[in-house]
Scaffold this active site. Sequence first.
Site, short mmCIF file in Angstrom:
data_model
loop_
_atom_site.label_atom_id
_atom_site.label_comp_id
_atom_site.label_asym_id
_atom_site.label_seq_id
_atom_site.Cartn_x
_atom_site.Cartn_y
_atom_site.Cartn_z
N GLY A 1 3.43 5.67 -3.14
CA GLY A 1 4.65 6.25 -3.72
C GLY A 1 4.56 6.33 -5.23
O GLY A 1 4.93 7.34 -5.83
N GLY B 1 0.81 -1.21 0.00
CA GLY B 1 0.00 0.00 0.00
C GLY B 1 0.84 1.26 0.00
O GLY B 1 0.55 2.22 -0.72
N ASP B 2 1.93 1.24 0.79
CA ASP B 2 2.83 2.40 0.80
C ASP B 2 3.51 2.56 -0.56
O ASP B 2 3.68 3.67 -1.05
CB ASP B 2 3.89 2.23 1.89
CG ASP B 2 3.28 2.25 3.28
OD1 ASP B 2 2.24 2.91 3.47
OD2 ASP B 2 3.85 1.62 4.19
N THR B 3 3.88 1.43 -1.17
CA THR B 3 4.51 1.49 -2.48
C THR B 3 3.50 2.00 -3.52
O THR B 3 3.86 2.78 -4.41
CB THR B 3 5.04 0.10 -2.88
OG1 THR B 3 5.90 -0.37 -1.84
CG2 THR B 3 5.82 0.17 -4.17
#
Length: 176
Positions: free
Chosen positions: A115, A110-112
Amino acid sequence: MNQIIANTDLLVCNDSESLAWGSNSINKISDQLEHLGDDTKIEEAEKSQKNQETIALSLLHLPKADSRKKRVVIITRGTQPTLVALEGAVHYVEVSKVPKEKVVDTNGAGDTFLGGLFSWILKHDLVGKIFKEGSYPDIEQAVQFGNQVAGLNVQVNGVSFPEDTKWDKEAFKVWN
């Protein structure tokens, strides 16, 4: 939470976060309807709790501090297409298909995704359009790029990319 969302133009969450918000909202509605004694409406509200399109559209239409700007709601859903709600409509953006045997670690996907989403927005100089004007040109392409980099990330341990990742234009057609 509604005060925060009132000042949010671009709302991104995953499927379980959206369902938690939806469940909380539906429970409040159910309590109000129960007070009125209308069991039929309670059952309908509970059914819609699981409907992510309904949840996305309800988040989309919550009051905004600046009503001149539109809101977009993006719900990532793991291996299922990403849901994008904008201007009263729901669209789906396919995710990168990663064979099960290549999936190593989903932590950080999810963070990727975020990003990738924001790097696409920055590369295409859309920050002003999105956050000042409240318009979302090509948001689905930004979501597609976020999905692509998240698909790479799940193939390794930790937040990284496979060593053999090809960082060429062909691999990331949506980047240009």
